[in-house]
Design a protein around this motif. Sequence first.
Motif, PDB file in Angstrom:
ATOM      1  N   ASP A 437       0.817  -1.214   0.000  1.00  0.00           N
ATOM      2  CA  ASP A 437       0.000   0.000   0.000  1.00  0.00           C
ATOM      3  C   ASP A 437       0.849   1.262   0.000  1.00  0.00           C
ATOM      4  O   ASP A 437       0.429   2.289  -0.526  1.00  0.00           O
ATOM      5  CB  ASP A 437      -0.947   0.012   1.206  1.00  0.00           C
ATOM      6  N   VAL A 438       2.036   1.186   0.595  1.00  0.00           N
ATOM      7  CA  VAL A 438       2.899   2.372   0.573  1.00  0.00           C
ATOM      8  C   VAL A 438       3.602   2.483  -0.780  1.00  0.00           C
ATOM      9  O   VAL A 438       3.575   3.528  -1.439  1.00  0.00           O
ATOM     10  CB  VAL A 438       3.926   2.321   1.723  1.00  0.00           C
ATOM     11  N   LEU A 439       4.233   1.381  -1.197  1.00  0.00           N
ATOM     12  CA  LEU A 439       5.081   1.456  -2.400  1.00  0.00           C
ATOM     13  C   LEU A 439       4.274   1.719  -3.664  1.00  0.00           C
ATOM     14  O   LEU A 439       4.748   2.390  -4.594  1.00  0.00           O
ATOM     15  CB  LEU A 439       5.908   0.169  -2.544  1.00  0.00           C
ATOM     16  N   ARG A 440       3.056   1.227  -3.677  1.00  0.00           N
ATOM     17  CA  ARG A 440       2.291   1.366  -4.931  1.00  0.00           C
ATOM     18  C   ARG A 440       1.972   2.823  -5.224  1.00  0.00           C
ATOM     19  O   ARG A 440       1.697   3.177  -6.370  1.00  0.00           O
ATOM     20  CB  ARG A 440       1.081   0.449  -4.858  1.00  0.00           C
ATOM     21  N   THR A 441       2.037   3.673  -4.236  1.00  0.00           N
ATOM     22  CA  THR A 441       1.719   5.086  -4.482  1.00  0.00           C
ATOM     23  C   THR A 441       2.970   5.879  -4.888  1.00  0.00           C
ATOM     24  O   THR A 441       2.892   7.071  -5.146  1.00  0.00           O
ATOM     25  CB  THR A 441       1.158   5.750  -3.198  1.00  0.00           C
ATOM     26  N   LEU A 442       4.132   5.214  -4.886  1.00  0.00           N
ATOM     27  CA  LEU A 442       5.386   5.961  -5.035  1.00  0.00           C
ATOM     28  C   LEU A 442       6.097   5.640  -6.350  1.00  0.00           C
ATOM     29  O   LEU A 442       5.951   4.558  -6.913  1.00  0.00           O
ATOM     30  CB  LEU A 442       6.326   5.641  -3.864  1.00  0.00           C
ATOM     31  N   ASP A 443       6.917   6.600  -6.769  1.00  0.00           N
ATOM     32  CA  ASP A 443       7.755   6.416  -7.957  1.00  0.00           C
ATOM     33  C   ASP A 443       9.169   6.093  -7.457  1.00  0.00           C
ATOM     34  O   ASP A 443       9.799   6.940  -6.812  1.00  0.00           O
ATOM     35  CB  ASP A 443       7.752   7.733  -8.748  1.00  0.00           C
ATOM     36  N   PRO A 444       9.670   4.885  -7.751  1.00  0.00           N
ATOM     37  CA  PRO A 444      10.998   4.531  -7.236  1.00  0.00           C
ATOM     38  C   PRO A 444      12.067   5.539  -7.656  1.00  0.00           C
ATOM     39  O   PRO A 444      13.018   5.788  -6.905  1.00  0.00           O
ATOM     40  CB  PRO A 444      11.267   3.137  -7.808  1.00  0.00           C
ATOM     41  N   ALA A 445      11.933   6.122  -8.802  1.00  0.00           N
ATOM     42  CA  ALA A 445      12.948   7.076  -9.282  1.00  0.00           C
ATOM     43  C   ALA A 445      13.056   8.303  -8.390  1.00  0.00           C
ATOM     44  O   ALA A 445      14.050   9.020  -8.409  1.00  0.00           O
ATOM     45  CB  ALA A 445      12.615   7.490 -10.716  1.00  0.00           C
ATOM     46  N   ARG A 446      11.986   8.575  -7.632  1.00  0.00           N
ATOM     47  CA  ARG A 446      11.961   9.786  -6.795  1.00  0.00           C
ATOM     48  C   ARG A 446      12.036   9.439  -5.306  1.00  0.00           C
ATOM     49  O   ARG A 446      11.846  10.284  -4.444  1.00  0.00           O
ATOM     50  CB  ARG A 446      10.636  10.583  -7.020  1.00  0.00           C
ATOM     51  N   THR A 447      12.276   8.131  -4.996  1.00  0.00           N
ATOM     52  CA  THR A 447      12.119   7.677  -3.612  1.00  0.00           C
ATOM     53  C   THR A 447      13.443   7.235  -3.000  1.00  0.00           C
ATOM     54  O   THR A 447      14.214   6.493  -3.611  1.00  0.00           O
ATOM     55  CB  THR A 447      11.106   6.503  -3.560  1.00  0.00           C
ATOM     56  N   LEU A 448      13.672   7.703  -1.774  1.00  0.00           N
ATOM     57  CA  LEU A 448      14.820   7.267  -0.977  1.00  0.00           C
ATOM     58  C   LEU A 448      14.282   6.338   0.120  1.00  0.00           C
ATOM     59  O   LEU A 448      13.315   6.689   0.805  1.00  0.00           O
ATOM     60  CB  LEU A 448      15.485   8.492  -0.324  1.00  0.00           C
ATOM     61  N   VAL A 449      14.907   5.181   0.281  1.00  0.00           N
ATOM     62  CA  VAL A 449      14.449   4.220   1.295  1.00  0.00           C
ATOM     63  C   VAL A 449      15.461   4.171   2.438  1.00  0.00           C
ATOM     64  O   VAL A 449      16.666   4.034   2.197  1.00  0.00           O
ATOM     65  CB  VAL A 449      14.291   2.803   0.679  1.00  0.00           C
ATOM     66  N   LEU A 450      14.965   4.301   3.648  1.00  0.00           N
ATOM     67  CA  LEU A 450      15.822   4.198   4.833  1.00  0.00           C
ATOM     68  C   LEU A 450      15.501   2.892   5.542  1.00  0.00           C
ATOM     69  O   LEU A 450      14.340   2.635   5.852  1.00  0.00           O
ATOM     70  CB  LEU A 450      15.551   5.358   5.812  1.00  0.00           C
ATOM     71  N   ILE A 451      16.514   2.072   5.761  1.00  0.00           N
ATOM     72  CA  ILE A 451      16.292   0.846   6.535  1.00  0.00           C
ATOM     73  C   ILE A 451      16.764   1.129   7.961  1.00  0.00           C
ATOM     74  O   ILE A 451      17.944   1.369   8.196  1.00  0.00           O
ATOM     75  CB  ILE A 451      17.106  -0.351   5.981  1.00  0.00           C
ATOM     76  N   ALA A 452      15.810   1.139   8.890  1.00  0.00           N
ATOM     77  CA  ALA A 452      16.121   1.503  10.284  1.00  0.00           C
ATOM     78  C   ALA A 452      15.949   0.281  11.164  1.00  0.00           C
ATOM     79  O   ALA A 452      14.836  -0.221  11.338  1.00  0.00           O
ATOM     80  CB  ALA A 452      15.191   2.620  10.746  1.00  0.00           C
ATOM     81  N   SER A 453      17.043  -0.213  11.691  1.00  0.00           N
ATOM     82  CA  SER A 453      16.948  -1.354  12.595  1.00  0.00           C
ATOM     83  C   SER A 453      18.183  -1.378  13.482  1.00  0.00           C
ATOM     84  O   SER A 453      19.302  -1.452  12.980  1.00  0.00           O
ATOM     85  CB  SER A 453      16.858  -2.674  11.809  1.00  0.00           C
ATOM     86  N   LYS A 454      17.938  -1.324  14.774  1.00  0.00           N
ATOM     87  CA  LYS A 454      19.068  -1.332  15.706  1.00  0.00           C
ATOM     88  C   LYS A 454      19.928  -2.580  15.475  1.00  0.00           C
ATOM     89  O   LYS A 454      21.134  -2.504  15.353  1.00  0.00           O
ATOM     90  CB  LYS A 454      18.537  -1.290  17.141  1.00  0.00           C
ATOM     91  N   THR A 455      19.254  -3.726  15.362  1.00  0.00           N
ATOM     92  CA  THR A 455      19.990  -4.989  15.250  1.00  0.00           C
ATOM     93  C   THR A 455      20.272  -5.380  13.803  1.00  0.00           C
ATOM     94  O   THR A 455      21.152  -6.181  13.530  1.00  0.00           O
ATOM     95  CB  THR A 455      19.150  -6.121  15.866  1.00  0.00           C
ATOM     96  N   PHE A 456      19.499  -4.861  12.874  1.00  0.00           N
ATOM     97  CA  PHE A 456      19.533  -5.239  11.459  1.00  0.00           C
ATOM     98  C   PHE A 456      19.288  -6.738  11.271  1.00  0.00           C
ATOM     99  O   PHE A 456      19.778  -7.363  10.337  1.00  0.00           O
ATOM    100  CB  PHE A 456      20.858  -4.824  10.791  1.00  0.00           C
ATOM    101  N   THR A 457      18.508  -7.302  12.182  1.00  0.00           N
ATOM    102  CA  THR A 457      18.134  -8.718  12.033  1.00  0.00           C
ATOM    103  C   THR A 457      16.615  -8.888  12.138  1.00  0.00           C
ATOM    104  O   THR A 457      16.110  -9.981  11.891  1.00  0.00           O
ATOM    105  CB  THR A 457      18.753  -9.585  13.156  1.00  0.00           C
ATOM    106  N   THR A 458      15.918  -7.837  12.530  1.00  0.00           N
ATOM    107  CA  THR A 458      14.480  -7.977  12.794  1.00  0.00           C
ATOM    108  C   THR A 458      13.760  -8.453  11.529  1.00  0.00           C
ATOM    109  O   THR A 458      13.876  -7.839  10.461  1.00  0.00           O
ATOM    110  CB  THR A 458      13.912  -6.634  13.282  1.00  0.00           C
TER     111      THR A 458
END
Length: 794
Positions: A437-458
Amino acid sequence: MSDVAVPPAPTPLYELRRYDDADALADAAAARIAELLQGALSARGRAVAALSGGATPQRAYAKLSRAKIDWPRVSVTLVDDLWAPASDPRSNKNLLDLTLFYDGGASGARFAPLYTGGASVEAGCAAAEAALRPLARPFDLVVLGMGPDGHVASFFPGGDRLSEALDPDGRALLTPMRAPGLPGTRISLTLAAILQARRILLLFSGRTKARTFQRALGPGPVEDMPIRAILRQRRAPVEVLCADIDGADVTPQPIAAAWKAVETARDRLAGRRIVDLFDTDPERFERLSARAEDMLLDLSKTGLDAGALEALLNLARAAGVETLRDAMFEGRPINATEGRPVLHAALRARPGDVFAAEGVDVMPEVLETRARALDFAEAVRSGAYAAADGGRFTDVVNIGIGGSDLGPVMAVRALAPVHDGPRCHFISNVDGAHAQDVLRTLDPARTLVLIASKTFTTIETMTNADTAMRWMKAGVGEAAGGHFAAISTALDKVEAFGIDPARAFGFWDWVGGRYSVWSSIGLSLMIAIGRADFEAFLDGGRAMDAHFRTAPLDKNLPVLLAAAGVWHRNALGLGSRAVIPYDQRLERLPAYLQQLDMESNGKTARLRDGLPGETGPVVWGEPGTNGQHAFFQLLHQGTTVIPVEFLVAATGWEPELAHHHSLLLANCFAQSEALMAGRSEQEAHDMMIAEGMEAAEARRLAPHRAFSGDRPSTMLIYRKLDPYTLGRLVALYEHRVFSEGVIWGVNAYDQWGVELGKTLAKALEPMVTGEASAAEKDGSTIGLIGWMKALQSG
Ligand SMILES: O=P(O)(O)OC[C@H]1O[C@](O)(CO)[C@@H](O)[C@@H]1O
């Protein structure tokens, strides 16, 4: 676990030594004074003591006078004296002349008098202060006696300068003092001067004084029994030497005794309606509200009175809230189940502030990482860091869950009026619907993705991250990596995921996920609102830290909110609390607080002595006025009482819509009033009769239209929800949760309770997909998986 991970126990407020009789006490006190003076001489080559008068100390001075000490290097002054020459038999100098200095005793000691003559005590006081100031830096030793009314020094209950004299942060060393019934005028060291001592010895003997001491340990204002100012502080170490106390319990007040006083207050107040408490105390609002800058917390619409609040604050002291607070800010490993310090306050510190994790300065790394994250955020905002095609990023997606999601979501929403950067979106749930539902509204060419995870394993975050990467690759091909940045304490895992270390922002294991919005985890917020507003947000948190660290407990907003929480949870047995912001932009605050509060204090196991029984309540809420049209029915008329915590801003951001804001405020105040005041059946009946209803019908409906009232609420009101205020609010709740956790004795900084479900989910996934058999599972799980399969294949 290493020894170092053990958190400090609530340190007793004083050391206690009992002696059989007054003579033994005098011997012991003389020996201890001599020992302390000797220690000071060896360490610094000089010693300074301030001595009180009184029957118990004077016996010790007589014995001390012959001690083999290098007296010429000792300076002696008085804690207080009558404003009269030493020839006056009531003066304390006279008492020293007849004991310590008698017959050449303490030979050669220098004496600095308090009585210096002069036209008035005020003028003389200034002269004595000038002579004393070079000596009192600090006193090596202050000897105190205690009066049967609980006075020490010349801090007499009812004294004309008592509140100035008792200001622990006052600047004066000396003060004149007059009190009703007291012959003459006195001159006394102030509390601030006494607390500069390296050591305080308090001497008393006899049953009457033991009772006084016992009373002083209980709740009650310092002004009523000024000895409390000595017993409740932690600046100067106190040794209590007592004799002839006839079995009286004068041990430092344990939590159980402090709790007893809360129960006594609860029983005393039972049956008193909140609304009536205003009649008996016209200053109730002033007494039960406190301010930090423009932010005011009102507890007067709870069932507390000043005595009950004082008992709760004593409980907080007895549990060690102040000690553990200081230990937290000092970077000691108070998160004892994980052996870590708790230093989220360092994340909002400024250059020059001091924060060390177990002795290692964390500030260089904190400031460097913050600067990198803010520089990156500014580059995204300005377009200097551009998308693969050279255009600006118009949208940012933060992928994270729990503390790596709720803080940024809540804050970005709260600060919409200053949001002038790219749009922010959040994906947290492993449910593919969320990503879709989030990604379908967005244009990947204009989008920056932040991966936020303290452990990076969740699992949720990594699954969503993979999905987002596939989506990005499908959109921008090999340039996808440039559209990603990451925030984690596990930078090695970030690199392994394929994100350039130049766009990886770290934080530290001394930050809990739910306390991390101030760190790089706030990157989406930084991009949304920019450097200046993010720094204002940090400054707000820092201001609340300073307040929490320095405000006396009865003016300390986080501690007061904790006191109300413990009152409702433990004294009244209420199992949930509703947080109702009358602020639409705080719509995600209740969800944020659910994690902050329930993941911190929803625990049974205790780390240290704490209040037994119930711990963290259920926290929930929705903004007002929407809640009024949903669940307020139950708040007003349900069989369960739920304390409500209201929050509201005095002004909104939309001057052109000020009439909306007036309505919002009116509703907020009205709800808290209605919860408290209620409406009796008689009033409901009379109202319906006045509206022209038949008497029988009015009688029938009256119970349905009556409100019991007497339902407690607190109110937090602030000028405006700007970044600085949001920072204060979040830190206020962080410290409230901490204070409650200390009172309950739980470790607010681990979250083992979320582990089991995670482990089981890992094992269940192949059973759900059919790759493994579920035969070993419980009957319910086998049945559910079976039905799921049937539905999937049907
Ligand atoms: O930031 P991480 O490591 O992905 O963890 C996310 C969340 O998961 C928890 O560890 C447990 O649900 C939270 O405490 C944390 O905020």
